[in-house]
Scaffold this active site. Structure first.
Site, PDB file in Angstrom:
ATOM      1  N   SER A 160      33.949  33.863  26.373  1.00  0.00           N
ATOM      2  CA  SER A 160      34.969  33.499  25.379  1.00  0.00           C
ATOM      3  C   SER A 160      36.216  32.939  26.037  1.00  0.00           C
ATOM      4  O   SER A 160      37.092  32.409  25.364  1.00  0.00           O
ATOM      5  CB  SER A 160      35.354  34.744  24.562  1.00  0.00           C
ATOM      6  N   SER A 181      31.828  37.915  41.362  1.00  0.00           N
ATOM      7  CA  SER A 181      32.546  38.979  42.054  1.00  0.00           C
ATOM      8  C   SER A 181      33.988  38.538  42.242  1.00  0.00           C
ATOM      9  O   SER A 181      34.623  38.013  41.310  1.00  0.00           O
ATOM     10  CB  SER A 181      31.837  39.256  43.384  1.00  0.00           C
ATOM     11  N   TYR A 216      39.937  47.902  40.901  1.00  0.00           N
ATOM     12  CA  TYR A 216      39.332  46.577  40.664  1.00  0.00           C
ATOM     13  C   TYR A 216      38.546  46.167  41.913  1.00  0.00           C
ATOM     14  O   TYR A 216      37.379  45.782  41.819  1.00  0.00           O
ATOM     15  CB  TYR A 216      40.417  45.540  40.357  1.00  0.00           C
ATOM     16  N   LYS A 221      34.381  45.662  42.512  1.00  0.00           N
ATOM     17  CA  LYS A 221      33.771  44.432  43.025  1.00  0.00           C
ATOM     18  C   LYS A 221      33.036  44.705  44.341  1.00  0.00           C
ATOM     19  O   LYS A 221      32.000  44.094  44.607  1.00  0.00           O
ATOM     20  CB  LYS A 221      34.834  43.336  43.201  1.00  0.00           C
TER      21      LYS A 221
HETATM   22  N1  LIG Z   1      40.959  34.883  37.315  1.00  0.00           N
HETATM   23  C1  LIG Z   1      40.958  35.324  38.560  1.00  0.00           C
HETATM   24  O1  LIG Z   1      41.949  35.165  39.312  1.00  0.00           O
HETATM   25  C2  LIG Z   1      39.717  35.961  39.115  1.00  0.00           C
HETATM   26  C3  LIG Z   1      39.576  36.013  40.509  1.00  0.00           C
HETATM   27  C4  LIG Z   1      38.413  36.566  41.049  1.00  0.00           C
HETATM   28  C5  LIG Z   1      37.410  37.047  40.210  1.00  0.00           C
HETATM   29  N2  LIG Z   1      37.565  37.003  38.853  1.00  0.00           N
HETATM   30  C6  LIG Z   1      36.466  37.516  38.029  1.00  0.00           C
HETATM   31  O2  LIG Z   1      35.976  36.470  37.223  1.00  0.00           O
HETATM   32  C7  LIG Z   1      35.330  37.013  36.058  1.00  0.00           C
HETATM   33  C8  LIG Z   1      35.796  36.234  34.837  1.00  0.00           C
HETATM   34  O3  LIG Z   1      37.182  36.477  34.657  1.00  0.00           O
HETATM   35  P1  LIG Z   1      38.193  35.372  34.126  1.00  0.00           P
HETATM   36  O4  LIG Z   1      39.158  35.106  35.194  1.00  0.00           O
HETATM   37  O5  LIG Z   1      37.461  34.239  33.510  1.00  0.00           O
HETATM   38  O6  LIG Z   1      38.963  36.247  33.023  1.00  0.00           O
HETATM   39  P2  LIG Z   1      39.111  36.087  31.440  1.00  0.00           P
HETATM   40  O7  LIG Z   1      39.582  34.743  31.091  1.00  0.00           O
HETATM   41  O8  LIG Z   1      39.946  37.263  31.026  1.00  0.00           O
HETATM   42  O9  LIG Z   1      37.614  36.283  30.890  1.00  0.00           O
HETATM   43  C9  LIG Z   1      37.006  37.536  30.918  1.00  0.00           C
HETATM   44  C10 LIG Z   1      35.775  37.527  30.032  1.00  0.00           C
HETATM   45  O10 LIG Z   1      35.166  38.820  30.132  1.00  0.00           O
HETATM   46  C11 LIG Z   1      34.853  39.254  28.813  1.00  0.00           C
HETATM   47  N3  LIG Z   1      34.846  40.719  28.762  1.00  0.00           N
HETATM   48  C12 LIG Z   1      35.791  41.571  29.201  1.00  0.00           C
HETATM   49  N4  LIG Z   1      35.400  42.837  28.975  1.00  0.00           N
HETATM   50  C13 LIG Z   1      34.183  42.778  28.383  1.00  0.00           C
HETATM   51  C14 LIG Z   1      33.266  43.740  27.905  1.00  0.00           C
HETATM   52  N5  LIG Z   1      33.496  45.061  27.957  1.00  0.00           N
HETATM   53  N6  LIG Z   1      32.080  43.317  27.368  1.00  0.00           N
HETATM   54  C15 LIG Z   1      31.826  42.000  27.281  1.00  0.00           C
HETATM   55  N7  LIG Z   1      32.652  41.024  27.704  1.00  0.00           N
HETATM   56  C16 LIG Z   1      33.821  41.431  28.244  1.00  0.00           C
HETATM   57  C17 LIG Z   1      35.906  38.625  27.911  1.00  0.00           C
HETATM   58  O11 LIG Z   1      35.365  38.488  26.616  1.00  0.00           O
HETATM   59  P3  LIG Z   1      35.921  39.191  25.275  1.00  0.00           P
HETATM   60  O12 LIG Z   1      37.285  39.759  25.587  1.00  0.00           O
HETATM   61  O13 LIG Z   1      35.963  38.074  24.286  1.00  0.00           O
HETATM   62  O14 LIG Z   1      34.894  40.214  24.954  1.00  0.00           O
HETATM   63  C18 LIG Z   1      36.083  37.262  28.575  1.00  0.00           C
HETATM   64  O15 LIG Z   1      35.156  36.339  28.057  1.00  0.00           O
HETATM   65  C19 LIG Z   1      35.688  38.496  36.038  1.00  0.00           C
HETATM   66  O16 LIG Z   1      34.583  39.246  36.482  1.00  0.00           O
HETATM   67  C20 LIG Z   1      36.826  38.604  37.046  1.00  0.00           C
HETATM   68  O17 LIG Z   1      36.857  39.867  37.663  1.00  0.00           O
HETATM   69  C21 LIG Z   1      38.705  36.476  38.287  1.00  0.00           C
END
Ligand SMILES: NC(=O)c1ccc[n+]([C@@H]2O[C@H](COP(=O)([O-])OP(=O)(O)OC[C@H]3O[C@@H](n4cnc5c(N)ncnc54)[C@H](OP(=O)(O)O)[C@@H]3O)[C@@H](O)[C@H]2O)c1
Length: 279
Positions: free
Chosen positions: A15, A142, A156, A160
């Site tokens: 989403s 990750s 966090y 990971k």
């Molecule tokens: N952004 C960064 O700087 C960064 C860096 C390294 C790794 N990551 C990793 O990248 C991945 C994606 O994160 P993002 O940056 O794209 O963040 P984001 O924009 O907040 O997206 C997170 C997604 O996870 C979903 N989600 C959260 N909790 C959930 C649950 N209990 N069940 C089902 N869906 C759930 C949310 O969907 P709904 O809320 O609509 O359910 C949303 O679609 C994560 O694993 C994060 O740890 C992010």
């Protein structure tokens, strides 16, 4: 272009952020993308809420990775609709901020329940379906925080690190069945991640508050000043087009250097550098 693993993709957490960007890109490339969100409407096989018809096939379905029933229902829905799931991409996740001492067991568990057990639930539900087909691909998103632990966001990082360990083992276990497994390790990326950050309740009146606030401010600045998820999309596409993907791909030149330094520098020096950045 041939689709090495098939064209049915399930993306947990589509989403927002990386999951949404990957969903859009793969739909444009002709994949049938089933994306998930906790906020999607309940759907049945004949009545799935379609969100995006113009740029290819994306159907959003309801999923909470913290619930066994929800995972089984979502996976079952795609299986009934398509007869198979070729590619699973686990993006669902969030960050919990708080000093170790300020984080309750319940808060830490919620972090693991999404970032680690959530991926475990998804893999357990989808692996038998891929095994039936004799082919499949699982990509777990990750983080560089899964390689280098960050203070005031330790759970966090721990979630990971745990994901990294499980994924490495899963890769070996599923290999004989024709199922490939890979990790993607993004660094700071501009997504909804910053706004979704959860704060340990005790952080507010904490002995660590001054350093904690500074540390979180740095994380927020780095994330919001980071690139959009395009680099992650490209890495995912690279994996999808590889019959033998690498175990892990670190995304971005700075993160690649950090990962390399972590491997070659003494731990004392790595911890010193991280402390300089975040504490
Ligand atoms: N952004 C960064 O700087 C960064 C860096 C390294 C790794 N990551 C990793 O990248 C991945 C994606 O994160 P993002 O940056 O794209 O963040 P984001 O924009 O907040 O997206 C997170 C997604 O996870 C979903 N989600 C959260 N909790 C959930 C649950 N209990 N069940 C089902 N869906 C759930 C949310 O969907 P709904 O809320 O609509 O359910 C949303 O679609 C994560 O694993 C994060 O740890 C992010």
């Amino acid at each position: 272009m041939t689709k090495l693993y098939g064209d049915v993709v399930l993306i947990a957490g589509a989403s927002s952020g990386m999951g949404k960007a990957i969903a859009d890109a793969l739909a444009k490339d002709g994949y049938k993308v089933y994306g998930t969100s906790r906020k999607s409407q309940e759907g049945t096989v004949d009545n799935l809420p379609i969100i995006n018809n113009t740029n290819g096939f994306i159907q959003m379905i309801k999923l909470d990775v913290c619930s066994d029933e929800s995972v089984m229902a979502a996976v079952d829905l795609v299986k009934q609709k398509e007869g198979r799931i070729d590619i699973l991409i686990n993006c669902a996740g969030f960050a919990l901020a708080g000093a170790v001492e300020d984080t309750t067991h319940e808060e830490a568990f919620q972090e693991f329940n999404t970032n680690f057990f959530g991926v475990h639930r998804m893999c357990r539900a989808v692996a038998p379906i891929m095994r039936e087909s004799g082919i499949g691909l699982i990509i777990n998103i990750s983080s560089t925080a899964g390689l280098i632990s960050v203070p005031y966001q330790s759970f966090y990082s721990a979630s990971k690190y745990a994901l990294e360990a499980m994924t490495e083992a899963l890769r070996i276990e599923l290999q004989p069945f024709g199922i490939r497994v890979a990790l993607v390790e993004p660094g700071d990326t501009k997504t909804g991640f910053t706004n979704s950050r959860v704060f340990a309740k005790e952080s507010q009146n904490s002995i660590y508050k001054a350093t904690f606030d500074k540390s979180v401010a740095r994380m927020v600045k780095d994330e919001q000043g980071g690139p959009p998820p395009d680099g992650i999309v490209n890495v995912v596409k690279k994996i999808i087009n590889s019959s033998n993907p690498p175990v892990r791909i670190v995304v971005g030149p700075i993160n690649k250097i950090l990962a390399f330094l972590k491997r070659i520098l003494p731990s004392r020096l790595v911890v010193y550098i991280v402390a300089k950045l975040y504490a």
